[in-house]
Design a protein around this motif. Structure first.
Motif, PDB file in Angstrom:
ATOM      1  N   GLN A 215       0.828  -1.207   0.000  1.00  0.00           N
ATOM      2  CA  GLN A 215       0.000   0.000   0.000  1.00  0.00           C
ATOM      3  C   GLN A 215       0.867   1.265   0.000  1.00  0.00           C
ATOM      4  OE1 GLN A 215      -3.269   0.102  -0.440  1.00  0.00           O
ATOM      5  NE2 GLN A 215      -3.284  -2.140  -0.571  1.00  0.00           N
ATOM      6  N   ARG A 216       2.028   1.222   0.666  1.00  0.00           N
ATOM      7  CA  ARG A 216       2.930   2.367   0.632  1.00  0.00           C
ATOM      8  C   ARG A 216       3.521   2.561  -0.759  1.00  0.00           C
ATOM      9  NH1 ARG A 216       7.355   2.586   3.043  1.00  0.00           N
ATOM     10  NH2 ARG A 216       7.384   4.771   3.685  1.00  0.00           N
ATOM     11  N   MET A 217       3.837   1.466  -1.443  1.00  0.00           N
ATOM     12  CA  MET A 217       4.316   1.561  -2.811  1.00  0.00           C
ATOM     13  C   MET A 217       3.240   2.134  -3.727  1.00  0.00           C
ATOM     14  SD  MET A 217       7.455   0.627  -2.811  1.00  0.00           S
ATOM     15  CE  MET A 217       7.701   0.438  -4.579  1.00  0.00           C
ATOM     16  N   LYS A 218       1.998   1.752  -3.482  1.00  0.00           N
ATOM     17  CA  LYS A 218       0.890   2.309  -4.266  1.00  0.00           C
ATOM     18  C   LYS A 218       0.749   3.802  -4.008  1.00  0.00           C
ATOM     19  CE  LYS A 218      -4.049   1.757  -5.195  1.00  0.00           C
ATOM     20  NZ  LYS A 218      -5.284   1.019  -4.849  1.00  0.00           N
ATOM     21  N   ARG A 219       0.912   4.225  -2.739  1.00  0.00           N
ATOM     22  CA  ARG A 219       0.846   5.651  -2.421  1.00  0.00           C
ATOM     23  C   ARG A 219       1.962   6.415  -3.123  1.00  0.00           C
ATOM     24  NH1 ARG A 219       1.912   7.627   3.670  1.00  0.00           N
ATOM     25  NH2 ARG A 219       4.005   6.923   3.076  1.00  0.00           N
ATOM     26  N   LYS A 220       3.142   5.831  -3.178  1.00  0.00           N
ATOM     27  CA  LYS A 220       4.264   6.475  -3.850  1.00  0.00           C
ATOM     28  C   LYS A 220       3.995   6.633  -5.338  1.00  0.00           C
ATOM     29  CE  LYS A 220       9.294   6.233  -4.275  1.00  0.00           C
ATOM     30  NZ  LYS A 220      10.513   5.490  -3.886  1.00  0.00           N
ATOM     31  N   SER A 221       3.416   5.606  -5.965  1.00  0.00           N
ATOM     32  CA  SER A 221       3.102   5.703  -7.390  1.00  0.00           C
ATOM     33  C   SER A 221       2.022   6.742  -7.646  1.00  0.00           C
ATOM     34  CB  SER A 221       2.658   4.336  -7.919  1.00  0.00           C
ATOM     35  OG  SER A 221       1.450   3.927  -7.303  1.00  0.00           O
ATOM     36  N   LEU A 222       1.069   6.892  -6.710  1.00  0.00           N
ATOM     37  CA  LEU A 222      -0.010   7.865  -6.889  1.00  0.00           C
ATOM     38  C   LEU A 222       0.510   9.300  -6.758  1.00  0.00           C
ATOM     39  CD1 LEU A 222      -2.990   6.175  -5.005  1.00  0.00           C
ATOM     40  CD2 LEU A 222      -2.687   6.468  -7.476  1.00  0.00           C
ATOM     41  N   ILE A 223       1.480   9.532  -5.866  1.00  0.00           N
ATOM     42  CA  ILE A 223       2.022  10.891  -5.742  1.00  0.00           C
ATOM     43  C   ILE A 223       2.826  11.246  -6.983  1.00  0.00           C
ATOM     44  CG2 ILE A 223       4.110  10.170  -4.526  1.00  0.00           C
ATOM     45  CD1 ILE A 223       2.124  13.448  -4.082  1.00  0.00           C
ATOM     46  N   LYS A 224       3.505  10.267  -7.577  1.00  0.00           N
ATOM     47  CA  LYS A 224       4.200  10.524  -8.837  1.00  0.00           C
ATOM     48  C   LYS A 224       3.195  10.859  -9.940  1.00  0.00           C
ATOM     49  CE  LYS A 224       8.283   7.657  -8.018  1.00  0.00           C
ATOM     50  NZ  LYS A 224       9.092   6.493  -8.508  1.00  0.00           N
ATOM     51  N   LYS A 225       2.095  10.080  -9.989  1.00  0.00           N
ATOM     52  CA  LYS A 225       1.057  10.340 -10.990  1.00  0.00           C
ATOM     53  C   LYS A 225       0.456  11.722 -10.794  1.00  0.00           C
ATOM     54  CE  LYS A 225      -3.468   8.660 -12.479  1.00  0.00           C
ATOM     55  NZ  LYS A 225      -4.539   7.651 -12.242  1.00  0.00           N
ATOM     56  N   GLN A 226       0.233  12.109  -9.523  1.00  0.00           N
ATOM     57  CA  GLN A 226      -0.351  13.415  -9.244  1.00  0.00           C
ATOM     58  C   GLN A 226       0.573  14.546  -9.689  1.00  0.00           C
ATOM     59  OE1 GLN A 226      -0.812  17.081  -7.381  1.00  0.00           O
ATOM     60  NE2 GLN A 226       0.673  15.686  -6.436  1.00  0.00           N
ATOM     61  N   CYS A 227       1.882  14.381  -9.473  1.00  0.00           N
ATOM     62  CA  CYS A 227       2.850  15.399  -9.897  1.00  0.00           C
ATOM     63  C   CYS A 227       2.881  15.524 -11.419  1.00  0.00           C
ATOM     64  CB  CYS A 227       4.236  15.051  -9.372  1.00  0.00           C
ATOM     65  SG  CYS A 227       4.410  15.189  -7.576  1.00  0.00           S
ATOM     66  N   GLN A 228       2.811  14.380 -12.110  1.00  0.00           N
ATOM     67  CA  GLN A 228       2.794  14.420 -13.571  1.00  0.00           C
ATOM     68  C   GLN A 228       1.525  15.088 -14.091  1.00  0.00           C
ATOM     69  OE1 GLN A 228       3.223  10.298 -14.588  1.00  0.00           O
ATOM     70  NE2 GLN A 228       5.399  10.203 -14.000  1.00  0.00           N
ATOM     71  N   MET A 229       0.382  14.770 -13.486  1.00  0.00           N
ATOM     72  CA  MET A 229      -0.883  15.378 -13.898  1.00  0.00           C
ATOM     73  C   MET A 229      -0.888  16.878 -13.624  1.00  0.00           C
ATOM     74  SD  MET A 229      -2.810  12.877 -15.101  1.00  0.00           S
ATOM     75  CE  MET A 229      -4.554  13.177 -14.860  1.00  0.00           C
ATOM     76  N   GLN A 230      -0.243  17.274 -12.542  1.00  0.00           N
ATOM     77  CA  GLN A 230      -0.176  18.696 -12.214  1.00  0.00           C
ATOM     78  C   GLN A 230       0.620  19.466 -13.269  1.00  0.00           C
ATOM     79  OE1 GLN A 230       1.525  19.521  -8.397  1.00  0.00           O
ATOM     80  NE2 GLN A 230       1.339  21.722  -8.598  1.00  0.00           N
ATOM     81  N   LYS A 231       1.738  18.887 -13.711  1.00  0.00           N
ATOM     82  CA  LYS A 231       2.535  19.534 -14.748  1.00  0.00           C
ATOM     83  C   LYS A 231       1.759  19.642 -16.053  1.00  0.00           C
ATOM     84  CE  LYS A 231       7.016  18.096 -12.897  1.00  0.00           C
ATOM     85  NZ  LYS A 231       8.242  17.287 -13.141  1.00  0.00           N
ATOM     86  N   LEU A 232       0.995  18.583 -16.394  1.00  0.00           N
ATOM     87  CA  LEU A 232       0.189  18.626 -17.603  1.00  0.00           C
ATOM     88  C   LEU A 232      -0.911  19.675 -17.500  1.00  0.00           C
ATOM     89  CD1 LEU A 232      -0.177  14.791 -18.306  1.00  0.00           C
ATOM     90  CD2 LEU A 232       1.297  16.422 -19.496  1.00  0.00           C
TER      91      LEU A 232
END
Length: 335
Positions: A215-232
């Protein structure tokens, strides 16, 4: 934190002006006076210095004066890769800084503001400093095996006799006498007490299960996804609702991981307390040791019931405050 030849000062600047804020910078100036040593000042200083084009606030002026008056370099504005160090859904700011004096600057290799490399539970971004000392990287991989003194089986009488037979040099200076005493104590301890090898804590607690890790690995992947979406979103390549969805998904996962860790730690600590209680009088010493070592536990340390420390428990159940409860009930009955 002081090393033999380096000073590291962790600073947190208050948002309220006045005496408290002045004391923070006064402490920093005291560390800066040790100019012959490398000095690193870092932390959340709550100051705007104009890196993002924003207006310089009162803490920002204090920070600029501190750097100019003590010859410090603000790495955020010189070699730092990345600007804003704090953000939420609507605002971004640069309020965390890494400052070094001339001696420390010689050993700095790189400094950057992390975006999604490290998984940390905060709205601040981590400041990463790559620092070399004596030609070697400061970060070293620690061995999983260490040695400790055999204090329980030590022959203290023999230890005292050996030290008593030693002829001390009383004609030298204080530094030489201290060095001689330290060397003699260590040599005598190795001879009489001895050391044994033991396993070093590897950082993985018993409550840290595979499910929590996933679940922590999933949280880490989601924060990366959120940062990428923010840049877009900032470059107008996606709609705001898509970025908002990624942010909400991350926040839900973050709360889920927090609850899982909290419940796992409470369960583990409760089991430890139960095992100690089952030992009866023989577990008193172990109980005290556990209380001292687990000062950040979520269980009540005022009694040995092994329950979570809540307001209801302290007021109504905890044996520590039994006398106070009885006094309160007497007052209630009298009225």
């Amino acid at each position: 934190m002081y090393h033999s030849s380096c000073v590291l000062y962790d600073n947190h600047g208050t948002t309220s002006p006045g005496r408290e804020c002045e004391e923070v910078y006064h402490t920093g100036k005291s560390s800066a006076r040790i100019s012959r040593f490398p000095v690193i000042v870092m932390g959340d200083m709550n100051g705007h210095v104009g890196i993002l084009g924003e207006k310089v606030n009162e803490n920002g002026h204090k920070l600029i004066d501190f750097c100019e008056g003590n010859e410090f370099e603000n790495l955020n504005g010189t070699i730092g890769n990345g600007l804003h160090t704090w953000e939420n859904k609507e605002w971004k700011a640069a309020i965390d800084y890494m400052l070094v004096n001339h001696e420390a600057r010689k050993h700095v290799r790189e400094m950057y503001v992390d975006e999604n490399e490290f998984d940390i539970d905060t709205d601040h971004r981590m400041l990463v400093l790559k620092y070399k000392w004596g030609g070697k990287e400061v970060m070293q991989e620690m061995s999983s095996v260490k040695e400790k003194w055999c204090l329980k089986a030590a022959n203290w009488e023999e230890f005292d006799k050996v030290l008593g037979r030693h002829v001390w040099n009383r004609n030298g200076n204080v530094n030489d006498m201290n060095k001689e005493m330290a060397q003699m104590l260590y040599a005598t301890a190795e001879q009489i007490i001895g050391k044994v090898k033991c396993r070093r804590f590897t950082g993985k607690a018993k409550w840290f299960t595979r499910e929590i890790k996933e679940q922590r690995m999933k949280r880490k992947s989601l924060i990366k996804k959120q940062c990428q979406m923010q840049k877009l979103f900032e470059t107008h390549r996606i709609a705001e609702v898509e970025w908002q969805g990624a942010w909400d998904e991350y926040k839900v996962q973050q709360k889920k991981v927090k609850r899982m860790i909290y419940k796992a730690r409470v369960k583990d600590e409760r089991q430890k307390v139960e095992n100690i209680r089952n030992k009866g009088p023989d577990g008193i010493k172990e109980w005290r040791t556990w209380r001292w070592n687990e000062g950040n536990t979520r269980l009540c340390l005022q009694c040995n019931r092994g329950v979570e420390e809540t307001v209801e428990h302290l007021v109504l159940e905890c044996s520590k405050y039994e006398q106070e409860r009885e006094s309160l009930m007497d007052v209630v009955h009298e009225q």
